[in-house]
Write a protein that holds these residues in place. Structure first.
Motif, PDB file in Angstrom:
ATOM      1  N   ASP A  84       0.554  -1.162  -0.156  1.00 30.48           N
ATOM      2  CA  ASP A  84      -0.086   0.048   0.008  1.00 30.48           C
ATOM      3  C   ASP A  84       0.837   1.167  -0.046  1.00 30.48           C
ATOM      4  O   ASP A  84       0.580   2.242  -0.716  1.00 30.48           O
ATOM      5  CB  ASP A  84      -1.019  -0.062   1.222  1.00 30.48           C
ATOM      6  CG  ASP A  84      -1.919   1.146   1.124  1.00 30.48           C
ATOM      7  OD1 ASP A  84      -2.538   1.266  -0.040  1.00 30.48           O
ATOM      8  OD2 ASP A  84      -2.387   1.570   2.256  1.00 30.48           O
ATOM      9  N   LEU A  85       2.146   1.263   0.601  1.00 30.01           N
ATOM     10  CA  LEU A  85       2.625   2.276   0.821  1.00 30.01           C
ATOM     11  C   LEU A  85       3.285   2.534  -0.509  1.00 30.01           C
ATOM     12  O   LEU A  85       3.538   3.624  -1.051  1.00 30.01           O
ATOM     13  CB  LEU A  85       3.948   1.955   1.933  1.00 30.01           C
ATOM     14  CG  LEU A  85       5.010   3.359   2.222  1.00 30.01           C
ATOM     15  CD1 LEU A  85       4.560   4.395   2.457  1.00 30.01           C
ATOM     16  CD2 LEU A  85       6.110   2.758   2.924  1.00 30.01           C
ATOM     17  N   ARG A  86       3.854   1.612  -1.254  1.00 30.34           N
ATOM     18  CA  ARG A  86       4.624   1.511  -2.424  1.00 30.34           C
ATOM     19  C   ARG A  86       3.527   2.184  -3.554  1.00 30.34           C
ATOM     20  O   ARG A  86       3.938   3.025  -4.421  1.00 30.34           O
ATOM     21  CB  ARG A  86       5.265   0.250  -2.938  1.00 30.34           C
ATOM     22  CG  ARG A  86       5.909   0.514  -4.228  1.00 30.34           C
ATOM     23  CD  ARG A  86       7.182   1.278  -4.137  1.00 30.34           C
ATOM     24  NE  ARG A  86       7.833   1.463  -5.494  1.00 30.34           N
ATOM     25  CZ  ARG A  86       8.762   2.349  -5.988  1.00 30.34           C
ATOM     26  NH1 ARG A  86       8.309   3.664  -4.881  1.00 30.34           N
ATOM     27  NH2 ARG A  86       9.112   2.306  -6.990  1.00 30.34           N
TER      28      ARG A  86
ATOM     29  N   CYS B  43       0.992   4.338  -3.010  1.00 31.21           N
ATOM     30  CA  CYS B  43       0.836   5.572  -2.920  1.00 31.21           C
ATOM     31  C   CYS B  43       2.142   6.463  -3.282  1.00 31.21           C
ATOM     32  O   CYS B  43       1.945   7.587  -3.881  1.00 31.21           O
ATOM     33  CB  CYS B  43       0.702   5.849  -1.260  1.00 31.21           C
ATOM     34  SG  CYS B  43      -0.948   5.267  -0.585  1.00 31.21           S
ATOM     35  N   GLN B  44       3.236   5.811  -3.025  1.00 29.18           N
ATOM     36  CA  GLN B  44       4.374   6.447  -3.719  1.00 29.18           C
ATOM     37  C   GLN B  44       4.523   6.558  -5.465  1.00 29.18           C
ATOM     38  O   GLN B  44       4.693   7.657  -5.760  1.00 29.18           O
ATOM     39  CB  GLN B  44       5.598   5.623  -3.066  1.00 29.18           C
ATOM     40  CG  GLN B  44       6.122   5.884  -1.714  1.00 29.18           C
ATOM     41  CD  GLN B  44       7.158   4.951  -1.557  1.00 29.18           C
ATOM     42  OE1 GLN B  44       7.586   4.095  -2.064  1.00 29.18           O
ATOM     43  NE2 GLN B  44       7.569   5.033  -0.076  1.00 29.18           N
ATOM     44  N   LEU B  45       4.055   5.475  -5.796  1.00 32.16           N
ATOM     45  CA  LEU B  45       4.016   5.477  -7.429  1.00 32.16           C
ATOM     46  C   LEU B  45       2.708   6.585  -7.851  1.00 32.16           C
ATOM     47  O   LEU B  45       3.059   6.849  -8.878  1.00 32.16           O
ATOM     48  CB  LEU B  45       3.845   3.944  -7.856  1.00 32.16           C
ATOM     49  CG  LEU B  45       4.906   3.027  -7.581  1.00 32.16           C
ATOM     50  CD1 LEU B  45       4.655   1.694  -7.971  1.00 32.16           C
ATOM     51  CD2 LEU B  45       6.149   3.665  -8.440  1.00 32.16           C
ATOM     52  N   GLU B  46       1.776   6.425  -7.324  1.00 35.85           N
ATOM     53  CA  GLU B  46       0.745   7.320  -7.557  1.00 35.85           C
ATOM     54  C   GLU B  46       1.406   8.976  -7.617  1.00 35.85           C
ATOM     55  O   GLU B  46       0.721   9.679  -8.410  1.00 35.85           O
ATOM     56  CB  GLU B  46      -0.424   7.363  -6.658  1.00 35.85           C
ATOM     57  CG  GLU B  46      -1.062   5.939  -6.955  1.00 35.85           C
ATOM     58  CD  GLU B  46      -2.387   5.259  -6.400  1.00 35.85           C
ATOM     59  OE1 GLU B  46      -2.443   6.054  -4.986  1.00 35.85           O
ATOM     60  OE2 GLU B  46      -3.085   4.644  -6.570  1.00 35.85           O
ATOM     61  N   ALA B  47       2.009   9.171  -6.456  1.00 38.60           N
ATOM     62  CA  ALA B  47       2.549  10.439  -6.418  1.00 38.60           C
ATOM     63  C   ALA B  47       3.397  10.759  -7.612  1.00 38.60           C
ATOM     64  O   ALA B  47       3.300  11.719  -8.178  1.00 38.60           O
ATOM     65  CB  ALA B  47       3.219  10.690  -5.028  1.00 38.60           C
ATOM     66  N   VAL B  48       4.107   9.854  -7.960  1.00 40.43           N
ATOM     67  CA  VAL B  48       5.116   9.970  -9.114  1.00 40.43           C
ATOM     68  C   VAL B  48       4.370  10.116 -10.376  1.00 40.43           C
ATOM     69  O   VAL B  48       4.487  11.029 -11.225  1.00 40.43           O
ATOM     70  CB  VAL B  48       6.085   8.889  -9.075  1.00 40.43           C
ATOM     71  CG1 VAL B  48       7.035   9.060 -10.453  1.00 40.43           C
ATOM     72  CG2 VAL B  48       6.982   8.736  -7.938  1.00 40.43           C
TER      73      VAL B  48
ATOM     74  N   ARG C 136       2.920  13.496 -11.218  1.00 37.72           N
ATOM     75  CA  ARG C 136       3.938  14.522 -11.564  1.00 37.72           C
ATOM     76  C   ARG C 136       4.324  14.358 -12.905  1.00 37.72           C
ATOM     77  O   ARG C 136       5.152  14.856 -13.613  1.00 37.72           O
ATOM     78  CB  ARG C 136       5.060  14.665 -10.680  1.00 37.72           C
ATOM     79  CG  ARG C 136       4.723  15.082  -9.320  1.00 37.72           C
ATOM     80  CD  ARG C 136       5.939  15.278  -8.404  1.00 37.72           C
ATOM     81  NE  ARG C 136       6.753  14.268  -8.325  1.00 37.72           N
ATOM     82  CZ  ARG C 136       6.779  13.287  -7.517  1.00 37.72           C
ATOM     83  NH1 ARG C 136       5.822  13.405  -6.488  1.00 37.72           N
ATOM     84  NH2 ARG C 136       7.716  12.369  -7.213  1.00 37.72           N
TER      85      ARG C 136
ATOM     86  N   ILE D 241       1.123  -0.031 -10.997  1.00 34.59           N
ATOM     87  CA  ILE D 241       0.457   0.064  -9.903  1.00 34.59           C
ATOM     88  C   ILE D 241      -0.924  -0.704  -9.751  1.00 34.59           C
ATOM     89  O   ILE D 241      -1.247  -1.241  -9.055  1.00 34.59           O
ATOM     90  CB  ILE D 241      -0.131   1.708  -9.953  1.00 34.59           C
ATOM     91  CG1 ILE D 241       0.893   2.665  -9.625  1.00 34.59           C
ATOM     92  CG2 ILE D 241      -1.404   1.869  -8.932  1.00 34.59           C
ATOM     93  CD1 ILE D 241       0.443   4.199  -9.966  1.00 34.59           C
TER      94      ILE D 241
END
Length: 77
Positions: free
Chosen positions: A18-20, A22-27, A30, A44
């Protein structure tokens, strides 16, 4: 290792997935390069599938011996 201990491992694995995600969705938000966006979306999607399965298996191993627990047919023989 007992099934209850295994359920804790599955939950921890799900938390990391889940953490990963979220990180990929943030990338992904952008990223403007279409090829990179497609690769991120695919990754994802794959991690989301793994997350769902980890959560399902956590519940299955946690409740396996409970009377009346209706197991997910996907994980029965």
């Amino acid at each position: 290792m007992t099934l209850l201990e295994l359920s804790v491992e599955y939950r921890e694995h799900a938390r990391m997935l889940d953490l990963r995600i979220c990180q990929l969705e943030a990338v992904l938000e952008r990223t403007r390069n279409e090829k990179q966006r497609l690769m991120l979306e695919h990754r994802i999607h794959m991690l989301s599938t793994m997350l769902r399965e980890a959560r399902e298996l956590a519940v299955l191993t946690e409740r396996y011996y409970e009377r009346g627990y209706r197991r997910n047919a996907k994980y029965t023989l």
